[in-house]
Design an enzyme around this catalytic site. Structure first.
Site, PDB file in Angstrom:
ATOM      1  N   GLY A 248      -6.497  -3.693   3.400  1.00 58.33           N
ATOM      2  CA  GLY A 248      -5.151  -4.223   3.169  1.00 58.33           C
ATOM      3  C   GLY A 248      -4.105  -3.433   3.924  1.00 58.33           C
ATOM      4  O   GLY A 248      -4.420  -2.673   4.843  1.00 58.33           O
ATOM      5  N   ASN A 249      -2.845  -3.640   3.556  1.00 58.63           N
ATOM      6  CA  ASN A 249      -1.758  -2.900   4.191  1.00 58.63           C
ATOM      7  C   ASN A 249      -0.650  -2.656   3.174  1.00 58.63           C
ATOM      8  O   ASN A 249      -0.750  -3.075   2.020  1.00 58.63           O
ATOM      9  CB  ASN A 249      -1.231  -3.654   5.418  1.00 58.63           C
ATOM     10  CG  ASN A 249      -0.805  -5.065   5.084  1.00 58.63           C
ATOM     11  OD1 ASN A 249       0.131  -5.278   4.312  1.00 58.63           O
ATOM     12  ND2 ASN A 249      -1.493  -6.052   5.663  1.00 58.63           N
ATOM     13  N   ARG A 250       0.416  -2.000   3.602  1.00 54.87           N
ATOM     14  CA  ARG A 250       1.461  -1.562   2.684  1.00 54.87           C
ATOM     15  C   ARG A 250       2.595  -2.567   2.494  1.00 54.87           C
ATOM     16  O   ARG A 250       3.610  -2.251   1.895  1.00 54.87           O
ATOM     17  CB  ARG A 250       2.051  -0.229   3.155  1.00 54.87           C
ATOM     18  CG  ARG A 250       1.082   0.942   3.075  1.00 54.87           C
ATOM     19  CD  ARG A 250       1.811   2.262   3.341  1.00 54.87           C
ATOM     20  NE  ARG A 250       0.944   3.398   3.100  1.00 54.87           N
ATOM     21  CZ  ARG A 250       0.220   4.006   4.031  1.00 54.87           C
ATOM     22  NH1 ARG A 250       0.257   3.549   5.288  1.00 54.87           N
ATOM     23  NH2 ARG A 250      -0.528   5.048   3.741  1.00 54.87           N
TER      24      ARG A 250
END
Length: 395
Positions: free
Chosen positions: A205-207
């Site tokens: 995933g990412n932020r």
């Protein structure tokens, strides 16, 4: 013509709010009034009932209200709620969702747009608690008019004075004129980050928080657009708006299919989501457990499909596609490459190396296929959302 409910709360400036009601009626609007008991220490409900030709709601438990639910009826009737003047106390109730009298209960039940005109002492206005409540209301779609600087009831000049009735009337009229500027338009907006499964437990995933995409969706809905909000993993509250359809996806492939389906019958696509560039070549069908003698783990990744490029190159002549370029280095150079290669009509570029994810503010650069590069000042994501929509539709 709009059906406007005016909420009058207990500040000395409430006497000027009577003129606001008269102005709105002269503009052809139907006005009903809700008053707090404190407001009636300055202006009587009889005065407002005589002006509007309708009973004032100030008590949920009076004899005439025993057999009905007046706050729900009025909330459903309302096209626009205007709180004038808004005391620090009432602003706090709105922010906290407190419903302990007729006014706070009715506005809590109201789904219509809300305009708030604060009026209070400068020290109360500047108190961190008040500023926190104001920020929360703005973040949740409430429009707040800045108080004026002038002579306060305490006898000195400072910020906190209620603007003059004519200024308030103009502000309300401007809002009413602009709120349906995107009526008949359908927008697809993506928000948040995608999740690419590694196994049934873990994912790549990412932020991304989803704040920017959600701000755009909310702004478009407020302007009358029909919005399809396709969201992945978000860390902020999703909007609850009759003009916004929520569509949840997980992977980049899920998002691609949802975007293609919704954009086929839409006018605009705004790709604010942070879509993963890589996914697992093969997703494990069981949890990949750590072995006692294991010191590393190798994952084989393959490129995900480029949603922006695929959709932009297949759009119709009457459709527009806007992409985002989140970069940590060489911002302008990378954004220019993205604009040229993706086929989007516009790229919104931002530097995400400096505390952007989850932040309420950002600073962006706008690049178009036709037109000069524009560097916008740092502003809230809500302000960016509204300005971006104006840039796209030129209203």
């Amino acid at each position: 013509m709009a059906q406007i409910t005016v909420y009058m709360t207990g500040g000395i400036a409430v006497y000027k709010a009577v003129q606001v009601i008269r102005n709105l009626e002269k503009k052809g609007h139907i006005v009903r009034v809700v008053m707090t008991k404190n407001a009636e220490n300055f202006v009587t409900s009889n005065t407002l009932a005589a002006l509007t030709k309708y009973p004032v709601l100030d008590d949920l438990w009076s004899k005439e209200n025993e057999a009905n639910i007046p706050h729900v009826h009025l909330a459903r009737w309302t096209d626009l709620a205007v709180v004038v003047p808004a005391t620090a106390n009432f602003i706090a109730k709105m922010a906290m969702g407190i419903a302990d009298d007729a006014a706070s209960t009715t506005i809590l039940a109201t789904a219509a747009p809300k305009l708030v005109i604060p009026a209070m002492n400068d020290q109360m206005w500047e108190n961190p608690a008040t500023q926190r409540n104001i920020a929360f209301l703005k973040e949740n779609g409430v429009n707040v008019m800045e108080p004026a600087t002038g002579m306060l009831a305490e006898g000195y000049v400072a910020k906190g004075r209620m603007p003059e009735p004519d200024e308030i009337t103009t502000w309300v009229e401007t809002f009413l004129n602009e709120r349906n500027v995107l009526q008949g338009k359908t927008l697809v907006v993506t928000a948040g980050g995608t999740e690419e499964a590694i196994d049934p437990v873990r994912f790549i995933g990412n932020r991304s928080s989803g704040k920017m995409g959600i701000a755009i969706a909310k702004a478009a809905a407020k302007l009358g657009a029909n919005v399809k909000l396709i969201y992945g993993n978000v860390t902020v509250t999703l909007p609850q708006d009759k003009n916004i359809e929520l569509i949840h996806v997980e992977s980049s492939e899920d998002m691609l299919q949802a975007v293609k389906k919704q954009f086929a019958r839409s006018d605009i696509l705004i790709m604010a989501a942070a879509v993963a560039d890589w996914r697992m070549k093969k997703v494990a069908d069981h949890k990949l457990k750590k072995q006692a003698d294991q010191t590393s783990l190798q994952l084989t990744l393959v490129k995900t499909k480029d949603i922006l490029r695929e959709v932009a190159h297949n759009k119709k002549d009457n459709q527009k596609v806007i992409g985002f370029a989140a970069e940590t280095n060489d911002l302008l150079q990378n954004a220019k490459k993205k604009l040229q290669s993706k086929g989007a009509d516009m790229i919104v570029a931002n530097d995400v190396s400096k505390n952007v994810f989850g932040n309420d503010e950002d600073q962006v650069i706008i690049l178009k296929q036709k037109g000069k590069i524009e560097k916008w000042p740092r502003m809230s994501k809500n302000q960016i959302a509204l300005r971006l929509l104006k840039e796209i539709f030129e209203f």
